[in-house]
Design an enzyme around this catalytic site. Structure first.
Site, PDB file in Angstrom:
ATOM      1  N   LYS A 112       5.890  40.020   0.576  1.00  0.00           N
ATOM      2  CA  LYS A 112       4.595  40.611   0.509  1.00  0.00           C
ATOM      3  C   LYS A 112       4.465  41.661   0.777  1.00  0.00           C
ATOM      4  O   LYS A 112       4.715  42.373   1.902  1.00  0.00           O
ATOM      5  CB  LYS A 112       4.198  39.258   0.722  1.00  0.00           C
ATOM      6  CG  LYS A 112       4.942  37.721   0.772  1.00  0.00           C
ATOM      7  CD  LYS A 112       3.722  36.478   0.649  1.00  0.00           C
ATOM      8  CE  LYS A 112       4.429  35.386  -0.403  1.00  0.00           C
ATOM      9  NZ  LYS A 112       3.136  34.467   0.388  1.00  0.00           N
ATOM     10  N   ASP A 162       0.716  39.744  -8.158  1.00  0.00           N
ATOM     11  CA  ASP A 162      -0.895  38.894  -7.110  1.00  0.00           C
ATOM     12  C   ASP A 162      -2.010  39.416  -7.918  1.00  0.00           C
ATOM     13  O   ASP A 162      -2.996  39.913  -7.430  1.00  0.00           O
ATOM     14  CB  ASP A 162      -0.463  38.942  -5.750  1.00  0.00           C
ATOM     15  CG  ASP A 162      -1.609  38.521  -4.630  1.00  0.00           C
ATOM     16  OD1 ASP A 162      -1.497  37.494  -4.710  1.00  0.00           O
ATOM     17  OD2 ASP A 162      -1.801  39.096  -3.511  1.00  0.00           O
ATOM     18  N   GLU A 168       6.525  41.100  -4.151  1.00  0.00           N
ATOM     19  CA  GLU A 168       4.214  39.841  -5.033  1.00  0.00           C
ATOM     20  C   GLU A 168       3.668  42.316  -4.826  1.00  0.00           C
ATOM     21  O   GLU A 168       3.943  43.028  -3.723  1.00  0.00           O
ATOM     22  CB  GLU A 168       4.159  40.235  -3.672  1.00  0.00           C
ATOM     23  CG  GLU A 168       2.714  39.443  -4.010  1.00  0.00           C
ATOM     24  CD  GLU A 168       2.057  38.598  -3.082  1.00  0.00           C
ATOM     25  OE1 GLU A 168       2.045  37.757  -2.540  1.00  0.00           O
ATOM     26  OE2 GLU A 168       1.360  39.140  -2.201  1.00  0.00           O
ATOM     27  N   LYS A 186       2.654  24.910  -1.129  1.00  0.00           N
ATOM     28  CA  LYS A 186       1.246  24.756  -0.868  1.00  0.00           C
ATOM     29  C   LYS A 186       0.857  23.707  -0.715  1.00  0.00           C
ATOM     30  O   LYS A 186       0.365  22.937  -1.837  1.00  0.00           O
ATOM     31  CB  LYS A 186       0.219  25.565  -1.979  1.00  0.00           C
ATOM     32  CG  LYS A 186       0.197  26.649  -1.314  1.00  0.00           C
ATOM     33  CD  LYS A 186      -0.972  27.482  -1.941  1.00  0.00           C
ATOM     34  CE  LYS A 186      -0.701  29.546  -1.931  1.00  0.00           C
ATOM     35  NZ  LYS A 186      -2.231  29.732  -2.953  1.00  0.00           N
ATOM     36  N   ARG A 246       0.805  -0.692   0.053  1.00  0.00           N
ATOM     37  CA  ARG A 246       0.127  -0.247  -0.100  1.00  0.00           C
ATOM     38  C   ARG A 246       0.657   1.368   0.107  1.00  0.00           C
ATOM     39  O   ARG A 246       0.446   2.574  -0.380  1.00  0.00           O
ATOM     40  CB  ARG A 246      -0.973  -0.153   1.108  1.00  0.00           C
ATOM     41  CG  ARG A 246      -2.306   0.853   1.681  1.00  0.00           C
ATOM     42  CD  ARG A 246      -2.221   1.587  -0.201  1.00  0.00           C
ATOM     43  NE  ARG A 246      -2.787   0.664  -0.692  1.00  0.00           N
ATOM     44  CZ  ARG A 246      -3.329   1.151  -2.253  1.00  0.00           C
ATOM     45  NH1 ARG A 246      -3.256   1.897  -2.502  1.00  0.00           N
ATOM     46  NH2 ARG A 246      -4.140   0.338  -2.323  1.00  0.00           N
TER      47      ARG A 246
END
Length: 302
Positions: A233, A288, A267, A201, A166
């Site tokens: 940012k 952005d 950004e 992410k 698995r």
């Protein structure tokens, strides 16, 4: 010899390869009378599997962060965690039903076409459970394969193969799904001065595997962690705006003073910000959530 594993890659391209299950594996095992003989061992090299040419033997030197060797070592740590999580105190069903001396052999069969990734991790994964398991691979890592392709064979002690099955399938399934979807986007951009970059992410603990799969799919790794480049940012800019009328310029100045020679990315949310970023000498501009028309104007400014 029966099909040991069947890999199904995602059919719907709307699937998010990071947060969604990437297809399904179906496994069928058999006990052949004469399991195939394990081939002679050889040094495992990144060049045998990687989409990028590399000649150094794994483990022979300190790996560069983001290199295929470093990914390999990080995924090995993930495999340790995954096996411990799944096997725990032991595969009691296999132990109860299968004698220790039984051996099996089977094929790993691709059920749906796509970009295959994760093959280099199969042998070390199985051998962590039992060093007598042998994995033979018939295709190259990162290659496009049609449904029905035999990726390789697995031979060895039945209990060990059942126990590791698995985790092995999960690794290949997840990596191949990400590589396949990435390759599709890369193909759409062919001929353009543009690259597909990944993000941070990622699912906790899976960053190395997921970013490795992006590379296999032809994408580029962006930031591996918070320490490998500056990304200024909005919240950084807002904080400095309390002290100066030129927060972008000040943020870039502070970043350079903190670690000279490290790339600085900023950004931006407007065209006015772009002009200040260019004047301040940042290396990269990140747009952005700009509209398509503003993106065109921003590219023209740069």
């Amino acid at each position: 010899m029966a099909d040991w594993g069947r890999l199904i890659l995602p059919k719907g391209r709307e699937i998010d390869p990071v947060s969604s299950p990437l297809g399904e594996w179906m496994a069928a095992l058999s006990w052949p009378k004469r399991p195939q003989k394990c081939p002679e061992k050889r040094a495992l090299r990144v060049a045998d599997f990687s989409c990028q040419s590399e000649s150094r033997v794994l483990g022979s030197m300190e790996p560069e962060i983001g290199s295929d060797e470093s990914y390999f070592q990080e995924v090995l740590k993930l495999i340790d965690v995954a096996l411990k999580e799944d096997i725990r105190t032991g595969d009691i069903t296999s132990q109860a039903c299968i004698d220790k001396g039984e051996t099996i052999s089977g094929r790993l069969l691709l059920k749906q076409g796509g970009r295959v990734a994760g093959l280099p991790f199969l042998e070390p994964l199985f051998q962590k459970v039992d060093p007598h398991v042998c994995v033979r691979l018939f295709i190259e890592e990162g290659s496009e394969q049609r449904a029905g392709t035999v990726l390789g064979t697995v031979t060895g002690p039945a209990q060990a193969i059942f126990s590791a099955e698995r985790v092995a399938l999960n690794i290949i399934q997840h990596a191949s799904g990400i590589a396949t979807i990435t390759a599709e986007y890369v193909e759409r951009l062919e001929g353009m001065a543009c690259e597909i970059l990944d993000t941070r992410k990622t699912l906790p603990g899976l960053r190395a595997l997921q970013k490795y799969a992006v590379k296999v799919g032809g994408g580029k790794n962006h930031r591996l962690g918070l320490d490998d480049r500056f990304i200024i940012k909005r919240h950084h800019i807002c904080f400095l705006a309390r002290e100066t009328r030129h927060p972008i310029r000040e943020a870039i100045r502070k970043a350079r003073a903190f670690r000279e020679g490290t790339k600085i990315e900023v950004e931006v949310k407007s065209l006015d910000m772009i002009e200040e970023v260019i004047e301040s000498g940042a290396d990269i501009i990140r747009l952005d959530n700009l509209s398509l028309s503003l993106v065109r104007k921003a590219v023209a400014l740069v």
